[in-house]
Scaffold this motif. Structure first.
Motif, PDB file in Angstrom:
ATOM      1  N   PHE A 176       0.834  -1.206   0.000  1.00 26.67           N
ATOM      2  CA  PHE A 176       0.000   0.000   0.000  1.00 26.67           C
ATOM      3  C   PHE A 176       0.871   1.259   0.000  1.00 26.67           C
ATOM      4  CE2 PHE A 176      -2.898   3.182   1.615  1.00 26.67           C
ATOM      5  CZ  PHE A 176      -4.112   2.818   1.051  1.00 26.67           C
ATOM      6  N   LEU A 177       1.884   1.276   0.842  1.00 25.74           N
ATOM      7  CA  LEU A 177       2.777   2.443   0.915  1.00 25.74           C
ATOM      8  C   LEU A 177       3.543   2.622  -0.394  1.00 25.74           C
ATOM      9  CD1 LEU A 177       4.170   1.994   4.543  1.00 25.74           C
ATOM     10  CD2 LEU A 177       2.683   3.856   3.737  1.00 25.74           C
ATOM     11  N   SER A 178       3.902   1.498  -0.992  1.00 27.06           N
ATOM     12  CA  SER A 178       4.628   1.539  -2.252  1.00 27.06           C
ATOM     13  C   SER A 178       3.782   2.217  -3.346  1.00 27.06           C
ATOM     14  CB  SER A 178       5.000   0.107  -2.656  1.00 27.06           C
ATOM     15  OG  SER A 178       5.392   0.065  -4.003  1.00 27.06           O
ATOM     16  N   ASP A 179       2.512   1.873  -3.419  1.00 27.55           N
ATOM     17  CA  ASP A 179       1.619   2.521  -4.392  1.00 27.55           C
ATOM     18  C   ASP A 179       1.441   3.995  -4.072  1.00 27.55           C
ATOM     19  OD1 ASP A 179       1.288   0.151  -5.685  1.00 27.55           O
ATOM     20  OD2 ASP A 179      -0.599  -0.373  -4.657  1.00 27.55           O
ATOM     21  N   LEU A 180       1.270   4.278  -2.806  1.00 28.91           N
ATOM     22  CA  LEU A 180       1.014   5.651  -2.378  1.00 28.91           C
ATOM     23  C   LEU A 180       2.208   6.557  -2.664  1.00 28.91           C
ATOM     24  CD1 LEU A 180      -1.116   7.330  -0.692  1.00 28.91           C
ATOM     25  CD2 LEU A 180       0.317   6.832   1.293  1.00 28.91           C
ATOM     26  N   TRP A 181       3.391   6.056  -2.344  1.00 27.02           N
ATOM     27  CA  TRP A 181       4.598   6.901  -2.468  1.00 27.02           C
ATOM     28  C   TRP A 181       5.305   6.719  -3.801  1.00 27.02           C
ATOM     29  CZ3 TRP A 181       6.529   5.215   3.065  1.00 27.02           C
ATOM     30  CH2 TRP A 181       5.800   5.941   4.029  1.00 27.02           C
ATOM     31  N   ALA A 202      -4.358  -1.003  11.014  1.00 29.50           N
ATOM     32  CA  ALA A 202      -4.843   0.341  11.347  1.00 29.50           C
ATOM     33  C   ALA A 202      -4.211   1.389  10.434  1.00 29.50           C
ATOM     34  CB  ALA A 202      -4.545   0.663  12.811  1.00 29.50           C
ATOM     35  N   VAL A 203      -2.927   1.241  10.173  1.00 28.79           N
ATOM     36  CA  VAL A 203      -2.261   2.241   9.329  1.00 28.79           C
ATOM     37  C   VAL A 203      -2.813   2.196   7.909  1.00 28.79           C
ATOM     38  CG1 VAL A 203      -0.073   2.829   8.220  1.00 28.79           C
ATOM     39  CG2 VAL A 203      -0.169   2.454  10.690  1.00 28.79           C
ATOM     40  N   LYS A 204      -3.033   0.990   7.423  1.00 29.97           N
ATOM     41  CA  LYS A 204      -3.569   0.873   6.069  1.00 29.97           C
ATOM     42  C   LYS A 204      -4.919   1.597   5.974  1.00 29.97           C
ATOM     43  CE  LYS A 204      -4.475  -2.595   2.736  1.00 29.97           C
ATOM     44  NZ  LYS A 204      -4.967  -3.975   2.666  1.00 29.97           N
ATOM     45  N   ALA A 205      -5.738   1.440   6.982  1.00 31.14           N
ATOM     46  CA  ALA A 205      -7.042   2.113   6.981  1.00 31.14           C
ATOM     47  C   ALA A 205      -6.876   3.622   7.152  1.00 31.14           C
ATOM     48  CB  ALA A 205      -7.905   1.549   8.104  1.00 31.14           C
ATOM     49  N   ARG A 238      -6.073   5.737   4.156  1.00 30.67           N
ATOM     50  CA  ARG A 238      -7.173   5.994   3.217  1.00 30.67           C
ATOM     51  C   ARG A 238      -8.076   7.125   3.694  1.00 30.67           C
ATOM     52  NH1 ARG A 238      -8.634   0.610   3.573  1.00 30.67           N
ATOM     53  NH2 ARG A 238      -7.467  -0.735   2.176  1.00 30.67           N
ATOM     54  N   ASP A 239      -7.930   7.504   4.960  1.00 26.68           N
ATOM     55  CA  ASP A 239      -8.877   8.458   5.556  1.00 26.68           C
ATOM     56  C   ASP A 239      -8.396   9.894   5.349  1.00 26.68           C
ATOM     57  OD1 ASP A 239     -10.866   9.678   6.943  1.00 26.68           O
ATOM     58  OD2 ASP A 239     -10.685   8.412   8.736  1.00 26.68           O
TER      59      ASP A 239
END
Ligand SMILES: *Cc1c(COP(=O)(O)O)cnc(C)c1O
Length: 378
Positions: A63-68, A262-265, A268-269
Motif C-alpha cells: 500500500f505504501l509503495s503505491d502511495l509513495w 490500522a495504518v492501512k485504513a 485511506r482516511d
C-alpha cells in the motif's frame, strides 16, 4: 547514559496531584484520536490476535509503495520510527564510530547512539534556531577521517524547534555529499515525523530525492498526524541493500497485527488528515496571537507544536502548570532552559492550558538575565 525523557502520562499527574482533569499537550499527539477507519480496522482484527503478525508487513508495504510510488524493496517498517533509527545506528556504527546532528535536534538519536556505544557529534544552531547545514557539512568534511561519522540526522521539520530545511539548501547539501568518493559509507537520515503539518512552500519531502541520491534515508511515523502513537509504527524508505540489512536485524514481529491494519485504513482516511491539519493550523495561529499578547517570543513552527520563551526559569513554570493539571514539555535538555514546548490540542484544551499559563506567569518573576539558549549551552 542519559535516557530519553518522554512527556508525563496523564494518569501519573492525576495520581500525583489528585486531579480529575489533566490536559496533556506534551507529546505532539493528535487530540482527535485515531481515525475512525483505523478504529474500525482494529475492531475487525481483534479476533486474529492469537496469530503472530505478518513478519513481512506485505499488505501495508504494498500500500505504501503505491502511495509513495517507491518500490516495495525500498520500504521497511518499525515499532515506531524510534525503533528504526535505533536499529539504523546499530547497523551503521561500530562502537566508536559516530552520528552527526545539529544541537537542538530531536534527542532520540543521541540516546540511541549512546546505547550503541556510538559517538554523538553536534554542530551549533544558527541564532534563529535554524539548522546550520553549511556548518554540518563542513564539520563532516573536516572530521570525516578522524571521527568516522556514519549517519547524519536531519529531522525535517525539527522537534522541538519546529523549524524546517528550505528546499534549495537541502538540495545543495545532498549534492555535496553525493560528490564524495566514500559516499556509500554515509547516510543522511531525513526524519519527517511532522511532514503532514508543513505549510511553508520552502519545504519538500525527501521522498522526492529517493531516485536521485543513493545515501538518503527517510523516516515517517504514524504517531503524529495519523494519531496512532499507542500502536507504535513507523516507516523507513531507503536503498534496497540497507533496507534488506535492516529487515534482517529487526525482530520478525516488531510491528503488531493491529498496527499494520490500522495504518492501512488510516492512510485511506483523507478527511481525517485534513481535519487534523486544520485543527493544528488554527491552533498554531491561536497560540501565536496569544503568545504575542503575553509578550512571549515563539519560534514559528511547521509541526503540530510550538516552542515559546517563558522569559523565566522554564522548570518552575512547568512544575506550577503540573499542579494545575496542565502537562507541557520542558526543553532544557535541548539547551533551552527558558523555553517550553506546547502542542496543539482541542480548542478547549488550548484555551484552558493558556489560561493556566497566564496565572502561573503572574506568580513567577521574569529572570533578569536573558536565558535564551541557542542549543549550545548544555
Ligand atoms: C515523535 C517523533 C518521532 C518518533 O515517532 P515514533 O514513530 O512514535 O517513534 C520521530 N522523530 C521525531 C522528530 C519526532 O518528534
Amino acid at each position: 547514559m542519559v535516557p530519553y525523557v518522554p512527556g508525563k502520562p496523564i494518569s501519573e499527574i492525576q495520581r500525583e496531584y489528585k486531579l480529575e482533569r489533566v490536559i496533556k499537550l506534551a507529546s505532539n499527539e493528535n487530540p482527535l484520536g485515531p481515525s475512525p477507519l483505523a478504529i474500525q480496522a482494529i475492531k475487525d482484527h481483534l479476533h486474529d490476535l492469537h496469530r503472530y503478525p505478518d513478519p513481512t508487513h506485505f499488505e501495508l508495504i504494498k500500500f505504501l509503495s503505491d502511495l509513495w510510488q517507491i518500490p516495495v524493496d525500498n520500504i521497511a517498517l518499525g515499532n515506531g520510527s524510534d525503533e528504526i533509527l535505533d536499529i539504523l545506528i546499530r547497523i551503521c556504527c561500530e562502537p566508536g564510530q559516530g552520528i552527526l546532528q545539529s544541537r537542538g535536534a530531536f534527542s532520540a538519536y543521541g540516546v540511541s547512539a549512546q546505547s550503541a556505544r556510538a559517538k554523538l557529534y553536534e554542530v551549533n544552531l544558527l541564532p534563529n534556531y535554524q539548522f546550520d547545514l553549511d556548518g554540518i557539512r563542513d564539520f563532516f568534511l573536516k572530521n570525516a577521517g578522524s571521527h568516522q561519522i556514519r549517519l547524519i540526522f536531519l529531522p525535517n521539520p525539527n522537534n522541538p524547534t519546529g523549524s524546517l530545511l528550505p528546499q534549495k539548501a537541502l538540495e545543495s547539501f545532498l549534492q555535496d555529499f553525493d560528490k564524495l568518493a566514500n559516499k556509500d559509507d554515509i547516510y543522511i537520515v531525513l526524519d519527517e515525523a511532522y511532514t503532514e503539518f508543513v505549510r511553508d512552500p520552502e519545504y519538500v519531502s525527501a521522498l522526492k530525492y529517493f531516485h536521485n541520491f543513493k545515501n538518503v534515508l527517510v523516516l515517517r511515523t504514524f504517531s503524529k498526524a495519523y494519531g496512532l502513537a499507542g500502536l507504535r509504527i513507523g516507516a523507513l524508505v531507503g536503498p534496497a541493500d540497507l533496507v534488506n540489512i535492516y529487515n534482517r536485524v529487526r525482530k520478525p514481529f516488531n510491528v503488531n497485527t493491529l498496527a499494520q491494519v490500522a495504518v492501512k485504513a488510516a492512510l485511506r482516511d483523507e478527511d481525517f488528515i485534513k481535519a487534523s491539519q486544520l485543527l493544528v493550523w488554527n491552533g498554531l495561529e491561536y497560540f501565536y496571537r496569544e503568545f504575542a499578547e503575553m509578550g512571549l517570543p515563539v519560534i514559528r513552527s511547521q509541526g503540530n507544536f510550538v516552542m515559546f520563551d517563558t522569559k523565566r526559569e522554564a522548570a518552575k513554570v512547568y512544575q506550577a502548570l503540573l499542579r494545575k493539571g496542565v502537562i507541557l514539555r520542558p526543553v532544557a535538555n535541548y539547551g533551552f532552559p527558558s523555553h517550553l514546548r506546547i502542542n496543539v490540542g482541542l480548542e478547549e484544551e488550548n484555551k484552558l492550558a493558556l489560561s493556566a499559563l497566564k496565572e502561573v506567569l503572574q506568580q513567577i518573576p521574569k529572570t533578569k538575565k536573558d536565558m535564551n539558549g541557542n542549543g549550545s549551552n548544555y
